[in-house]
Design an enzyme around this catalytic site. Structure first.
Site, PDB file in Angstrom:
ATOM      1  N   LYS A 106     -61.464  42.501  24.504  1.00 50.31           N
ATOM      2  CA  LYS A 106     -60.636  42.210  23.324  1.00 50.31           C
ATOM      3  C   LYS A 106     -61.209  40.948  22.671  1.00 50.31           C
ATOM      4  O   LYS A 106     -60.963  39.836  23.117  1.00 50.31           O
ATOM      5  CB  LYS A 106     -59.176  41.997  23.755  1.00 50.31           C
TER       6      LYS A 106
ATOM      7  N   GLU B  93     -57.476  18.716  21.562  1.00 52.97           N
ATOM      8  CA  GLU B  93     -58.825  19.219  21.360  1.00 52.97           C
ATOM      9  C   GLU B  93     -59.096  19.299  19.857  1.00 52.97           C
ATOM     10  O   GLU B  93     -58.423  20.048  19.137  1.00 52.97           O
ATOM     11  CB  GLU B  93     -58.961  20.591  22.012  1.00 52.97           C
TER      12      GLU B  93
ATOM     13  N   CYS C 270     -65.443  24.238  23.489  1.00 55.01           N
ATOM     14  CA  CYS C 270     -64.562  23.634  24.498  1.00 55.01           C
ATOM     15  C   CYS C 270     -65.285  22.543  25.264  1.00 55.01           C
ATOM     16  O   CYS C 270     -64.651  21.670  25.864  1.00 55.01           O
ATOM     17  CB  CYS C 270     -64.028  24.700  25.442  1.00 55.01           C
TER      18      CYS C 270
ATOM     19  N   GLU D 232     -60.756  30.247  31.432  1.00 56.26           N
ATOM     20  CA  GLU D 232     -61.576  29.145  30.913  1.00 56.26           C
ATOM     21  C   GLU D 232     -60.835  28.638  29.694  1.00 56.26           C
ATOM     22  O   GLU D 232     -60.887  29.240  28.628  1.00 56.26           O
ATOM     23  CB  GLU D 232     -62.987  29.643  30.592  1.00 56.26           C
TER      24      GLU D 232
END
Length: 473
Positions: free
Chosen positions: A170, A377, A280, A246
């Protein structure tokens, strides 16, 4: 190119479709089939039907198919890079790097496919032998993000196929075209029908939840935000589905006074500006010893201000647009919050006018220790700098986060570098290096940055179950 769902080795239309936009202009570049819950179950049907035969294939057969996929990706590297730049917005130089990196996962796991080794031992009591074999987990749901649409797919598909699993991918709805191109490459490489299925969908939550609640699905591997990861972990618990997560990062970049500043600046440009900061692993917080902070900040600002911003598909672009309006709005909000809190923008600092989702490379000094930009982030080309006085202070600030994916340390004192690397709460550390990602290395975090590892031998073990057989002879 094909823009339908890829299920059971066939391109399957959907009742509705959704648009994919060019982040450089906001214009529609393609319309893609929009998968539904029914489509998701059909994909699981196909993966389940193919599972036994694929698991029974000799490891060398799976290996050669993955090696062929690597060759096809390499041969079509430029075509794939341009597709990534078009739908993701990243500069072509970054897109080319991603394709090379993504292809390596197929090559690495082509080599690992023949190394799913078990073990044999005598029980300490001498009563029996302990025979341990490795078997594929089964049907896997793979959920990938938009920032590395090729690499995040191959980093999951490669080890899953090497282990003998079948998969439903997906992809992120912002970047489905690359995933569909990967499906075509894998089919051409000889992957049997049903082993790899690709399901673009705007209804991500519904379709993934439906698959996680299907008893035939035995694993979910997700790369994305910690917030979504928590939701998927809760849903996976209902059927006790094997999980690999993750998740988000908030990487500290620590520069000590004895560091080689030339190397530190080069590393900072890689760690911060690779993929325009939309990674990331991107350096999110810069902690610089006070004695060199001014020089480091001015040199970093000079390098970042010199970068050429433009459409990702342009050859001379070094920084492309961010992926969508929400992302650029968030980045600007974090920057404006830091500026309101007393920070200074030595370069950049405001969103430009005009079309596209652009944000200029930005360096912030004098950032308040409690600024939200240090807690979240950023996912954009922004470098907030904070000073420190001692090693203990630097480690404490670096660890003051719920995340623990990666950290960077620059020092010419090897003992200090290793000591700090051990003290940092992160799954990976770049010691005098601004790049840690490697298909041959275990990638993953601690704390709320994830569970499990991708890459390396560990990456394939995440798709295998250990079976213990007690026997005598």
């Amino acid at each position: 190119m094909e823009t339908d769902l890829f299920i059971g080795g066939k391109w399957v239309p959907a009742a509705s479709r959704f648009d994919v936009l060019d982040p450089s202009t906001g214009d529609v570049i393609a319309s893609v089939a929009d998968g539904t819950v029914e489509s998701a179950i059909a994909a699981v049907d196909a993966a389940a039907a193919a599972a036994a035969e694929w698991a029974a294939q000799p490891p060398r057969v799976r290996s050669e198919i993955l090696r062929t996929a690597f060759t096809l990706m390499t041969d079509r590297a430029e075509e794939l890079a341009k597709l990534i730049s078009l739908e993701n917005g990243k500069a072509l130089v970054d897109a080319r790097g991603e394709v090379a990196y993504a292809a390596e996962f197929f090559r690495w796991y082509a080599e690992e496919a023949v190394r799913a080794n078990g073990s044999i031992a005598t029980a300490p009591s001498g009563a029996n032998r302990i025979l341990v074999t490795r078997q594929p987990v089964g049907v896997c749901v793979l959920v990938t993000p938009w920032n590395f649409p090729a690499a995040m797919a191959t980093r999951k598909i490669g080890p899953a196929l090497a282990a003998g699993c079948t998969v439903v991918l997906k992809p992120a709805s912002d970047t489905p075209l690359t995933a569909l191109a990967m499906a075509a490459i894998l089919a051409e490489a000889g992957v049997p029908d049903g082993v790899v299925n690709v399901l673009p969908s705007r209804s991500s939550g519904k379709v993934v939840s439906a698959m996680l609640h299907d008893s035939r699905v035995r694993k979910v591997s997700f790369t994305g935000s910690t917030e979504v990861g928590r939701i998927l972990l809760a849903q996976a618990a209902d059927n006790v589905v094997n999980t690999s997560m993750e998740l988000g990062g908030n990487a500290p970049f620590v520069v000590f006074g004895d560091a080689d500043l030339d190397a530190a600046i080069e590393g900072a440009m890689i760690a911060k500006m690779r993929n325009g900061g939309e990674a990331c692993t991107a350096a999110n917080r810069f902690y610089v010893e006070a004695s060199v902070a001014s020089e480091f900040a001015s040199r970093l600002a000079a390098r970042m201000s010199a970068l050429r911003v433009g459409p990702g598909t342009a050859e001379d672009t070094q920084v492309g647009p961010l992926v969508n309006e929400d992302t650029v709005a968030k980045v600007d909000s974090l920057v404006q919050g830091a500026l309101s809190g007393g920070a200074t923008a030595t370069t950049g600092g405001s969103r430009p006018s005009g079309a596209g989702f652009f944000y200029p490379p930005t360096v912030l000094t004098g950032v308040a220790p409690d600024s939200p930009i240090l807690r979240e982030e950023i996912f954009g080309p922004v470098a907030p700098i904070v000073t420190f006085e001692s090693e203990a202070e630097a480690v404490a600030m670096a660890n003051d986060t719920e995340y623990g994916l990666v950290a960077y340390v620059y020092t010419t004192d090897l003992a200090r570098g290793l000591r700090v690397s051990e003290a940092l709460e992160a799954g990976m550390v770049g010691l005098n290096r601004g790049l840690v990602s490697d298909p041959a290395a275990p990638f993953g975090g601690v704390k709320q940055s994830g569970i499990g590892r991708e890459g390396g031998h560990e990456g394939m073990l995440d798709y295998l179950e250990s079976k213990y057989i007690a026997t005598n002879w």
